[in-house]
Each structure stands twice: as C-alpha cells, then as structure tokens.
Design an enzyme around this catalytic site. Structure first.
Site, PDB file in Angstrom:
ATOM      1  N   GLU A   1       2.613  10.727  -7.842  1.00  0.00           N
ATOM      2  CA  GLU A   1       3.232   9.423  -7.628  1.00  0.00           C
ATOM      3  C   GLU A   1       2.193   8.324  -7.794  1.00  0.00           C
ATOM      4  O   GLU A   1       1.102   8.395  -7.249  1.00  0.00           O
ATOM      5  CB  GLU A   1       3.827   9.369  -6.224  1.00  0.00           C
ATOM      6  CG  GLU A   1       4.492   8.061  -5.882  1.00  0.00           C
ATOM      7  CD  GLU A   1       5.036   8.051  -4.464  1.00  0.00           C
ATOM      8  OE1 GLU A   1       5.205   6.961  -3.920  1.00  0.00           O
ATOM      9  OE2 GLU A   1       5.283   9.144  -3.917  1.00  0.00           O
TER      10      GLU A   1
ATOM     11  N   TRP B   1       0.800  -1.222   0.000  1.00  0.00           N
ATOM     12  CA  TRP B   1       0.000   0.000   0.000  1.00  0.00           C
ATOM     13  C   TRP B   1       0.838   1.279   0.000  1.00  0.00           C
ATOM     14  O   TRP B   1       0.298   2.358   0.185  1.00  0.00           O
ATOM     15  CB  TRP B   1      -0.939  -0.013   1.212  1.00  0.00           C
ATOM     16  CG  TRP B   1      -1.851  -1.190   1.204  1.00  0.00           C
ATOM     17  CD1 TRP B   1      -3.078  -1.283   0.608  1.00  0.00           C
ATOM     18  CD2 TRP B   1      -1.599  -2.482   1.799  1.00  0.00           C
ATOM     19  NE1 TRP B   1      -3.615  -2.537   0.803  1.00  0.00           N
ATOM     20  CE2 TRP B   1      -2.719  -3.304   1.526  1.00  0.00           C
ATOM     21  CE3 TRP B   1      -0.533  -3.020   2.519  1.00  0.00           C
ATOM     22  CZ2 TRP B   1      -2.809  -4.620   1.957  1.00  0.00           C
ATOM     23  CZ3 TRP B   1      -0.622  -4.342   2.959  1.00  0.00           C
ATOM     24  CH2 TRP B   1      -1.743  -5.123   2.675  1.00  0.00           C
ATOM     25  N   ASP B   2       2.137   1.166  -0.192  1.00  0.00           N
ATOM     26  CA  ASP B   2       3.022   2.335  -0.130  1.00  0.00           C
ATOM     27  C   ASP B   2       2.881   3.050   1.212  1.00  0.00           C
ATOM     28  O   ASP B   2       2.896   4.269   1.296  1.00  0.00           O
ATOM     29  CB  ASP B   2       2.725   3.300  -1.284  1.00  0.00           C
ATOM     30  CG  ASP B   2       3.823   4.341  -1.468  1.00  0.00           C
ATOM     31  OD1 ASP B   2       4.925   4.140  -0.926  1.00  0.00           O
ATOM     32  OD2 ASP B   2       3.579   5.356  -2.146  1.00  0.00           O
ATOM     33  N   TYR B   3       2.787   2.266   2.283  1.00  0.00           N
ATOM     34  CA  TYR B   3       2.696   2.820   3.625  1.00  0.00           C
ATOM     35  C   TYR B   3       4.093   2.959   4.243  1.00  0.00           C
ATOM     36  O   TYR B   3       4.296   2.663   5.429  1.00  0.00           O
ATOM     37  CB  TYR B   3       1.819   1.946   4.512  1.00  0.00           C
ATOM     38  CG  TYR B   3       0.330   2.163   4.358  1.00  0.00           C
ATOM     39  CD1 TYR B   3      -0.193   3.391   3.960  1.00  0.00           C
ATOM     40  CD2 TYR B   3      -0.575   1.139   4.622  1.00  0.00           C
ATOM     41  CE1 TYR B   3      -1.552   3.599   3.826  1.00  0.00           C
ATOM     42  CE2 TYR B   3      -1.947   1.334   4.503  1.00  0.00           C
ATOM     43  CZ  TYR B   3      -2.429   2.562   4.096  1.00  0.00           C
ATOM     44  OH  TYR B   3      -3.787   2.771   3.979  1.00  0.00           O
ATOM     45  N   ASP B   4       5.056   3.392   3.430  1.00  0.00           N
ATOM     46  CA  ASP B   4       6.410   3.573   3.963  1.00  0.00           C
ATOM     47  C   ASP B   4       6.407   4.587   5.105  1.00  0.00           C
ATOM     48  O   ASP B   4       5.544   5.449   5.203  1.00  0.00           O
ATOM     49  CB  ASP B   4       7.381   3.998   2.865  1.00  0.00           C
ATOM     50  CG  ASP B   4       6.849   5.110   1.976  1.00  0.00           C
ATOM     51  OD1 ASP B   4       5.697   5.535   2.167  1.00  0.00           O
ATOM     52  OD2 ASP B   4       7.573   5.554   1.084  1.00  0.00           O
TER      53      ASP B   4
END
Length: 731
Positions: free
Chosen positions: A571, A388-391
């Site tokens: 993005e 989920w691109d939860y960086d």
C-alpha cells in the site's frame, strides 16, 4: 542484534478532542472534555453498577422498524423493538464473536490449558480450507481469519469468502458455501478476518435460518446462510445476499471491499467497507450502513458529509464520494444501543488540501452511532488533519474500567501512532487527560497543518525519536547507506509533514503501533496485552507531472486497460492519488535498497503487558525471531529474538497465558501473562497473521489459529486451521 525496552514517553499535559452529542443527537463541533483529575486519572462522571454495562442510555431510542428515512427509500424491519437490548452470546465454552465475547476483549475464562501444562499441547487436528491463490491472485493472499465456535461447530470464512463449518473436535467438515468471489475483487489482499453469528429471536426453534452466519465479501456483498446447513437464508436480501454497491456508484472491482466481520447490535448488521487507499479523490464513499439481520433491508445509512440522507440516494446519485471509511471491525453495546466505529482517512491519505470540512472533522475518529437511527452520539478524533494514513484499524475493546468511584463503562481505543485511550463509552470523554503536543511545521501545505496533535496520558506504545545512531544494517555498507538516507530525508520527529522536495520519515509507520489485531484484556488480573510494530516508513510525494510520466493511474482507469488486474505491491508504493497535486511513494518498513533489510535497528515489533487501572508497563518483550529474516531475502534460520513486524492480535486466558502468532517467524507462542516469558511455541505450516481463539467441548479445551500467511508480511501462504489441545489423559 540490539534490543531496547523503553519507558512510556512523557509529554506535556493538554486537553482532549471529544465531540459529545446530547440525547437529542443534534450535531455540534468538537469540544474539550470535562477535566479529570490528572493525579487520580478518574472520570468525573457518576459510577455505574458493578457489572459495568451501565443503566443510563446515552441516546434516545430510534424510530420503530419500518419508518421512512429522510431522503431515501422506506426500510423494513422484522418487528424487533430495537430500542431494547437483545440477548448476547456468552464467551466461555464458546467463542461466538470475532473478539471472543460481546465486549471484544479477546479473553477466555477457560483455564484447563495453563502455565503448568501448556508445554504438553499437541495438535488435535489440522483443517485445510482448500482456498489457495490462483495464478492470477498469487502475491495477493492474506487470510487473517479467526473462527467462531458455537455448540460443537466452528464457523469461518476463507480468504476469498468461502463460508465453512467444521466439527470443533475433529475438523470434519459439516458444510461449505461458496459465494463465488472473483479474483478481480481483491483489493490489497484477499482477506476475510471473520464472520458474525446471529439468532433470530422471532423464529421458531426448527425454522430455517433461526441461527445464521453472516459475512461481508471482497466483492461487496452481505451473505447470510443457515448455521446448521450452510444453505442461503432465503428471507435475507436476494436469496441470502445483499449488494453493498447500491448507492456507491460505478462498480470497480477491488476498489470497494469488505474484509472485516460486521457487528450485529439490536438486530442491526453494521458494516463499512475497505476503500482502496491512494487511488483517487473521487473514490467510493465511506458510508456506514445498518441492515436488518433477518430481512437484509437497509435500516439506515450514515453519510458523514450528507447527514440528511439516511436511506438510499435518489436514482443517479451516490453517497458522498471520497469520505473517510471504516475498514476494520466495529463493536457494539447492546444496553446503550451504541455501535463504535473506528474511522479511517479520506481516500487520498497524504494530501488534504481538497478535503471538505466534514472530512476534516470526522477523519481518523472513533464514532459512536445510535444503532436504532444511525445518528452520531459522539466522536473522538485521534489525529487532526491526518496526512500519515494513521486511520483507526483496531476493533475497540469494551471494559468496565476500575476507578475509586466504581466501575465506568469504557472503551479501549488503540491507534497506529501507538497511543491507547480510555474513553467513557457513554459520552466519549477520556478518563485520563489527553495531551496536546506541538506538531512540526513545513511540508507542501504548511498553512493547513494542525499546530498541535493529541496524545494519550494513559499509555503509548510509541518509542523515542529516531536519531542517526539508530540506523542499522546487516553490513557496515548497509548501515552507512541508511545513515546517508537518514540525512537526505526531512525528519522532525513525530508527525513530520509530507514533503516533495525530498523524502520524509514517518515514525511509527502506517502499520502502527497498533493495527487491526487490536489488544486483549485479562479482567481477572487487570492486565491489558498489546502487541505492536516499531518501524518507520520512508515516504516521498511525487508531483503530478512526474506521476503522469511514470504512468501512475487510479484503479478505475487501470481496470479499463488491464481487465482489473491488481498489482501485487505494498500500500502506498506508487499510489496515484488522482485529483490531488501529488502521488505518493512509500517505502514501507524503510528497507535498504542494498540488502532489503530495515534501516533502523531491531526490535521491529514487541508485545507489552500494561496495568489496566494505571496504564503502567508491567513487562515489554520483543516479539518474533530472525528465523525467516535475512539480507537479500535469504532466511537466516537464526533463533534470535529480534522482534519482527507483526500482524494479528493476542488472546489471553484465565490459565495465565497469552497466545499470539502474528510475527514473521511462523511461530505461535504461549506467554506467561505475569512475566512475559515464552513458555511454549510451535512452528506453523504457514504464516500466522491472525488472532488465535479458544473454546471447550466435552470438558476439553482447544486452541485454534489460522495459518494463512500474508503477502505483505512476506510469510508463506497457506489455508490451514491448526487446532491444539492437551493429550486426552493429561488435563
């Protein structure tokens, strides 16, 4: 327009996800922390002295400077004993760190500007950097800078890394150094969030570069200049510059860049880099490296997939490609000798079937490294098998956390999914229970999904699950369209897995929750301040054949065809994810295709005060007015507090105030820390997507904010540093 204030979600208790490494730093797999008392929320570890800095080292001292690294070149130091802490700069009259002080609390003890007189603030000066986008860079600027202040000087970097010093009382320029960064080096944005200040303890008072300003650049260099003159430090690298491309591989401008300030701990500059997401699995490495702050020599490297390599790779080889990176700002603890790294995801965010075991273990984790060796001490993962691109994008905040047994040295870890964790910074163990919730199943790789995900029992900024009734529109037709889109999508709540058969809803979206602006802590009143986003993304995986037909190509292939031109897009909006079976298309903020307005009801962002000791909400208010927002991109000019998306962090002061800009209305606000009431605001000349700072000179307190605008947030771009103070005769 509707606004809602929701209580913290209550979820079932579970166990944590910390991996602690003993003093010998032997690697081990993730394990659960020692249980804490859920009722009291206290650590079972022994307390530390009242100053909270701790006496017990978490890791063994590292090798002496000049030792040879395994598998790499010999490194050289300056003779500093890195096993011992060095003096740190105090916050007060000065603002010597990106986060204010060494603990990155974004707090100032200054109280001349307070709730009683803040309404009298006036502009003391406005400084312009002169760094505005060229024709080629239009639509790609997002400055995001917070200056430092030491003595009588402010130090800053412009959007394209021009280093500048100005007089802190007048804005008169002292010097500037232009490292000549090219437009083709811009990744998603031309951003420089800040610089680092370092005092060489070995140099005489009159020596060149005794005090130095250090930055990372968009074209992947470390630059060091004399803080007094702006001249490059000749003893640092090659006449003041160190290339970060060494060991990375073929140089593709825009794919590997530094946008955040480094941390300097025990004389070691620690930096990661932004690796442009979504391009290809064969992306630049997420290696973290430490460099001597005086010589610029490589002290160590941490390649999470190849931990035996602690120096530079052999000729013709690179650090492991495609691994999770750290694009945000680290912070360190001088006494413990640890530096805290919020890691991102692998280079392909939305498909994980080709990831290595090491990537799955370390991605989306907070990692504590021994700064003397570059070896991990512990890590804490906030998302398992992150699709989920939860960086982790927020700089950590160090606190002396109050417990019944005394103060515990802790870190506050904010996350994009909205959870706030409180971890013992010596061991990584959570001071509050970490809950484990069942995760939805399905998507394109159901066999790989983690059956559970961690959440925080301390506090979450996350709101309730979306329903069709939450769909909203500027017109009835708009609302109907969004309800249809809701029904067309896969949505099973938090952590709905990526799908290709139809779109899926991701809530919160990849901007949070919390993003790079992080949080502020008022230690005087025991209050944590967090501004946040509350808006979903509407995503869809694109099968490889279709992606090829659409002409979606990674940056290394585009660079050959269009001379490195970087499209001005959000993005994830058509990222190729080369090497994976799927590309990705993200509708960031889930906007209606009819009017361009969000499909969910406002507020889209807020700011919250949290009792530091208990995690309880004290107040929660929408952040941002509808002034610049409206259907079809037409500003409504309505001064309605709807809560807008926001980027940038808060500043809290002993004057009882929270200062924050961040929202899309181009306003900077002062908020009463105890009530949440806005007690002052001013219109900025451009978007305020930055974190404010404050300082004092000659008994006068100043407030500064960079108004640089932001292409992704669609605020006006500028090059302004706006500085406020009370009138000279009104203190």
């Amino acid at each position: 327009m509707a606004s809602r204030h929701l209580a913290t979600l209550t979820l079932a208790l579970g166990l944590g996800c910390v991996s602690a490494v003993p003093a010998a730093l032997a690697q081990q797999t993730s394990s659960d922390p020692a249980p804490a008392d859920p009722a009291a929320g206290q650590s079972t570890l022994p307390p530390v002295p009242a100053d909270g800095d701790g006496e017990r080292p978490a890791v063994a001292p590292g090798a002496a400077p000049g030792a040879a690294n395994e598998g790499g070149a010999e490194t050289a130091g300056i003779g500093t004993d890195r096993s011992q802490p060095q003096a740190t700069q105090a916050v007060g009259d000065d603002w010597p760190y990106y986060g204010g002080g060494p603990k990155a609390q974004r707090y100032s003890p200054l109280d001349q500007i307070n709730t009683g007189n803040v309404g009298n603030l006036e502009r003391a000066f406005v400084y312009r950097t002169g760094d505005m986008p060229s024709e080629r860079a239009k639509g790609k600027y997002a400055w995001e800078g917070t200056p430092l202040k030491v003595g009588r000087s402010l130090y800053m970097c412009s959007a394209e890394n021009i280093l500048i010093s100005v007089d802190a009382t007048t804005g008169k320029e002292n010097w500037r150094y232009d490292p000549k960064v090219s437009d083709d080096a811009i990744p998603y944005s031309a951003s420089c969030r800040g610089v680092a200040y370092y005092v060489n303890p070995q140099a005489g008072d009159d020596a060149a570069c005794k005090t130095r300003i250090i930055e990372g650049t968009l074209d992947a260099r470390l630059i060091a200049v004399d803080a007094k003159t702006g001249e490059p430090c000749e003893d640092f690298g090659d006449n003041g510059a160190v290339s970060l491309w060494d060991g990375i591989g073929n140089k593709v401008p825009g794919w590997y860049a530094v946008t955040a300030p480094p941390a300097i701990v025990r004389g070691v500059i620690v930096t990661g880099a932004q690796v442009k997401d979504g391009e290809a699995e064969d992306a630049p490495s997420g290696v973290i490296r430490g460099y001597d702050a005086v010589t610029g020599k490589l002290a160590w490297a941490w390649d999470l997939a190849n931990p035996e390599l602690t120096g530079e790779p052999a000729d013709g080889q690179t650090y492991t490609r495609g691994t999770p990176n750290m694009w945000t700002a680290p912070v360190g603890d001088e006494k413990l000798g640890l530096v805290y790294l919020p890691l991102g995801n692998s280079s392909v965010d939305y498909y994980g079937g080709n990831r290595s075991d090491a990537e799955n273990e370390w991605a989306t984790s907070l990692v504590a490294l021994d700064v003397t060796t570059g070896k991990p001490a512990w890590h804490f993962q906030t998302v398992h098998y992150d699709l989920w691109d939860y960086d982790l994008g927020s700089q950590l905040t160090l606190v002396d956390f109050p417990t019944d047994k005394g103060k515990v040295p802790a870190v506050i870890l904010p996350s994009k999914q909205g959870d706030l964790y409180i971890l013992d910074r010596r061991t990584g163990e959570s001071l509050f229970p970490v809950k484990s919730v069942d995760a939805p199943k399905g998507g394109v790789e159901p066999e790989n999904l983690s059956p559970t995900q961690p959440t925080s029992a301390y506090h979450t900024l996350r709101k309730k699950r979306l329903t069709e009734k939450d769909m909203w529109g500027a017109t009835p037709l708009d609302q109907l369209w969004c309800r249809i889109e809701f029904r067309r999508a896969n949505y099973d709540g938090f952590f709905t897995p990526p799908s290709a058969d139809k779109p899926w809803i991701q809530y919160p979206g990849y901007n949070g929750g919390s993003d790079w602006g992080s949080v502020s802590v008022d230690p005087k009143n025991g209050i944590l301040i967090a501004n946040y986003n509350d808006i979903p993304n509407y995503n869809r995986l694109i099968a490889r054949k279709k992606a090829d037909e659409m002409g979606l190509k990674p940056i290394n292939e585009r660079a050959k065809e269009d001379n490195g031109s970087i499209p001005a897009k959000a993005e994830g909006a058509g990222d190729p994810q080369a090497g994976a079976p799927y590309a990705i298309d993200v509708n960031a903020g889930w906007r209606s295709s009819l009017t361009g307005m969000p499909c969910t009801e406002p507020p889209y962002g807020g700011i919250r005060a949290i009792d530091l000791a208990t995690g309880e909400t004290l107040w929660d208010e929408p952040l941002g007015e509808a002034l610049r927002n409206g259907p079809f991109g037409i500003a409504s000019r309505l001064p309605l507090t709807i809560g807008t998306p926001n980027n940038g962090g808060p500043l809290t002061t002993a004057g009882g105030l929270v200062f924050v800009a961040a929202a899309t209305d181009d306003l900077i606000r002062a908020i009463d820390v105890k009530t949440g009431e806005v007690v002052w605001q001013d219109q900025l000349p451009a978007g305020g997507q930055a974190t404010p700072m404050t300082y004092e000179v000659d008994g006068r307190q100043y407030l500064a904010i960079s108004a640089g605008g932001h292409h992704f947030m669609e605020t006006p771009v500028g090059d302004y540093l706006v500085v406020y103070a009370l009138p000279q005769n009104a203190n």
